[in-house]
Design an enzyme around this catalytic site. Structure first.
Site, mmCIF file in Angstrom:
data_model
loop_
_atom_site.group_PDB
_atom_site.id
_atom_site.type_symbol
_atom_site.label_atom_id
_atom_site.label_comp_id
_atom_site.label_asym_id
_atom_site.label_seq_id
_atom_site.Cartn_x
_atom_site.Cartn_y
_atom_site.Cartn_z
ATOM 1 N N LYS A 195 0.853 -1.190 0.000
ATOM 2 C CA LYS A 195 0.000 0.000 0.000
ATOM 3 C C LYS A 195 0.889 1.240 0.000
ATOM 4 C CE LYS A 195 -3.933 -1.835 2.643
ATOM 5 N NZ LYS A 195 -5.002 -1.694 1.642
ATOM 6 N N ARG A 229 -10.166 -11.672 1.320
ATOM 7 C CA ARG A 229 -11.009 -12.708 0.712
ATOM 8 C C ARG A 229 -10.319 -14.066 0.726
ATOM 9 N NH1 ARG A 229 -11.403 -9.226 -4.676
ATOM 10 N NH2 ARG A 229 -11.174 -7.652 -3.047
HETATM 11 N N1 BES Z 1 -8.126 -3.986 4.208
HETATM 12 C C1 BES Z 1 -8.302 -3.477 2.896
HETATM 13 C C2 BES Z 1 -9.624 -2.719 2.736
HETATM 14 C C3 BES Z 1 -9.769 -1.459 3.549
HETATM 15 C C4 BES Z 1 -9.410 -0.241 3.011
HETATM 16 C C5 BES Z 1 -10.286 -1.499 4.825
HETATM 17 C C6 BES Z 1 -9.545 0.912 3.745
HETATM 18 C C7 BES Z 1 -10.430 -0.341 5.571
HETATM 19 C C8 BES Z 1 -10.063 0.858 5.032
HETATM 20 C C9 BES Z 1 -8.299 -4.635 1.904
HETATM 21 O O1 BES Z 1 -7.492 -5.705 2.242
HETATM 22 C C10 BES Z 1 -7.775 -4.117 0.602
HETATM 23 O O2 BES Z 1 -6.656 -3.732 0.564
HETATM 24 N N2 BES Z 1 -8.634 -4.142 -0.417
HETATM 25 C C11 BES Z 1 -8.255 -3.687 -1.711
HETATM 26 C C12 BES Z 1 -8.715 -4.713 -2.709
HETATM 27 C C13 BES Z 1 -8.168 -4.506 -4.101
HETATM 28 C C14 BES Z 1 -6.670 -4.716 -4.114
HETATM 29 C C15 BES Z 1 -8.852 -5.467 -5.041
HETATM 30 C C16 BES Z 1 -8.929 -2.344 -1.938
HETATM 31 O O3 BES Z 1 -10.070 -2.158 -1.490
HETATM 32 O O4 BES Z 1 -8.300 -1.473 -2.521
HETATM 33 MN MN MN Z 2 -5.486 -5.467 1.658
#
Ligand code: BES
Ligand code: MN
Ligand code: ZN
Length: 509
Positions: free
Chosen positions: A283, A357
């Site tokens: 990230k 997931r």
């Molecule tokens: N934990 C994150 C989602 C999240 C984002 C929770 C902000 C709380 C606040 C999740 O694991 C994630 O990174 N999701 C990605 C998925 C994508 C890579 C398909 C997302 O939502 O960007």
């Molecule tokens: Mn994630």
């Protein structure tokens, strides 16, 4: 933990450090709510105009502190806004009471005892005030004042120590039960908040599992913890694939509550990423500072199971905590790797940041093996759900429309904001993989729904399943309001517990 008592004295005779009363927003300024009569009398019947002079409106979030005049045994009066005056023959919404009590309790940090004389028209209202006050009386100070020798400074940060509820009948069974329920629920919600707020260097899969183990012992729950070795032996490729890059190995925790006369069983599955760095698909800065909250789903499931046990509900509830830390390293899963999941399906990991997931998929398959009457998973799953619904509302997906609707209605009833979301079938093909059965990523548009479709593939056929994406409401970053503090909120716990109660009562399919 803050104590709750049902006061036998009235507002005029209660001995406490503060007295909380309600005011509503009327067309011509604040209106004094029921419960505040004695206070109004102490102000010569001019409480409303005094408050108006001080700028009070009676709207939600409004709070005014007043020194008490003669006629009261408390030095301080706290007037909180309840929002609009109810229509004729109507009472205040439970959530307005909950939030007003929470706003007052937050303002009473450092205080020993406060009486809550808010307008209570029913047992449910009394419970809402108790819940709001106990949730407002929370403060996460475990990492503060550790070296502070000045006891006064520490005391000033302690949550309100005692909530005395006025207007509830202390000898009435229904009021007593409501108070006990409020205490159990609030304590477990606050425990989940603590877990979410605990920094990830201290809360990792092993230490989370140890907390669950201690709670299981305390409340007579059955617990099974699969460590890395057991996960390898059991072919949990999803959980292992996410956890393999971290120095802290993953865990799958099964924590079960059973009732000898239960006719139904529920499985609650929680995403427990104790820290989500994104993994090799790291990230960017600005997106990982709050990612200790990525285990909020598992914390909610854990808290709900313990609360159900404390309430002794006539239903079996099994919690599945899918715990892993998502880190980049030389051993981490790479974008392009293929995982063989617990179900036997293969998944091409195109983005290691879509890890929730993967751990949930294994836990969902495992939970399905026990054939529960319904499965609910809870997860901070997608940023897309936050884009869609904002930061206070969770999305509900699922394979059974009436179950999804039931959860939406239950959430509404307990004062949690949620909205049903679709799972459009055409989004499935975006996850087609050239190498494996499915990829862990699909189209960017509708990302929250894509994640729901992915999870569905790992749920046993003919089992009612709902997926709560709590990415928005799990962690509160804006200014505190009502009973909601900054940080972990305990989102969805009240919904999960009410669903168990409904199931125990035989009100659901
Ligand atoms: N934990 C994150 C989602 C999240 C984002 C929770 C902000 C709380 C606040 C999740 O694991 C994630 O990174 N999701 C990605 C998925 C994508 C890579 C398909 C997302 O939502 O960007
Ligand atoms: Mn994630
Ligand atoms: Zn995540």
């Amino acid at each position: 933990m803050t104590a709750l008592t049902l006061s036998t004295s009235g507002a005029a005779t209660l001995r406490a450090d503060a007295l909380v009363v309600g005011i509503a927003k009327g067309p011509k300024g604040p209106v004094v709510a029921a419960g505040a009569e004695a206070v109004d009398k102490a102000f010569d019947g001019k409480l409303a105009s005094v408050l108006e002079t001080l700028g009070a409106s009676g709207g939600e979030g409004d709070l005014t502190k007043l020194p008490a005049l003669s006629g009261l045994k408390t030095p301080l009066v706290v007037a909180v806004g309840l929002g609009p005056v109810p229509e004729k023959d109507e009472t205040y919404p439970a959530e307005a009471l909950r939030r007003a009590a929470g706003t007052a309790a937050r303002a009473l940090v450092g205080v020993k005892k406060a009486g809550f004389a808010l307008p209570i028209a029913s047992v449910e209202d009394a419970e809402a005030v108790a819940e709001g006050a106990l949730l407002g009386a929370y403060n996460f100070t475990a990492y503060q004042d550790q070296a502070d020798k000045d006891a006064k400074k520490v005391e000033a940060k302690l949550p309100l120590a005692e909530v005395a509820l006025l207007g509830a009948k202390p000898r009435d069974k229904a009021f007593k039960a409501a108070a006990e329920r409020a205490v159990a629920l609030a304590e477990e919600i606050n425990r989940a908040r603590d877990l979410v707020n605990t920094p990830p260097n201290d809360l990792y899969p092993e230490s989370f599992a140890a907390v669950a183990q201690a709670a299981a012992k305390e409340h007579g729950l059955k617990i099974q913890i699969l460590d890395e070795k057991a996960l390898v032996k059991g072919n949990y490729g999803g959980i292992l694939g996410v956890g393999v890059g971290s120095a802290h190995g993953p865990r799958l925790v099964k924590i079960s509550y059973t009732h000898s006369k239960a006719e139904k069983s529920l499985a609650y599955v929680g995403k427990g990423i104790t820290y989500d760095s994104g993994g090799i698909s790291l990230k960017p800065a600005g997106h990982n500072e709050t990612m200790k909250c990525d285990m909020a789903g598992a914390a909610a499931v854990f808290a709900a199971v313990v609360a159900v046990a404390r309430l002794g509900l006539k239903v079996n509830v099994t919690g599945w905590l899918a715990l892993a830390e998502n880190m980049p390293s030389g051993t981490a899963t790479r974008p392009g790797d293929v995982l063989r999941m617990y179900s036997g399906k293969t998944v091409e990991v195109l983005n290691t940041d879509a890890e929730g997931r993967l751990v949930l998929a294994d836990a969902l398959t495992r939970a399905s093996e026990e054939n529960p009457d319904a499965i609910v998973d809870v997860a901070t799953l997608t940023g897309a759900m936050m884009m869609a619904l904002g930061s206070r509302t969770f999305g509900i997906m699922g394979n059974d429309e009436s179950f999804r609707t039931a959860i939406h209605e239950i959430a509404e009833e307990v004062g949690e904001q949620s909205w049903p979301m679709p799972m459009p079938a055409e989004l499935r093909k975006g996850m087609n993989s050239d190498t494996a059965d499915i990829a862990n990523m699909g189209e960017r548009m509708g990302g929250g729904l894509v994640a729901g479709l992915f999870l569905q593939e790992f749920v046993g056929e003919d089992i009612a399943w709902a997926h709560l994406d709590i990415a928005g409401p799990a962690f509160h970053e804006a200014a505190p309001y009502g009973y909601t503090h900054k940080g972990g909120t305990g989102s969805s716990i009240r919904t999960l517990v009410k669903l168990a109660e409904r199931t125990a009562d035989g009100d659901l399919g």
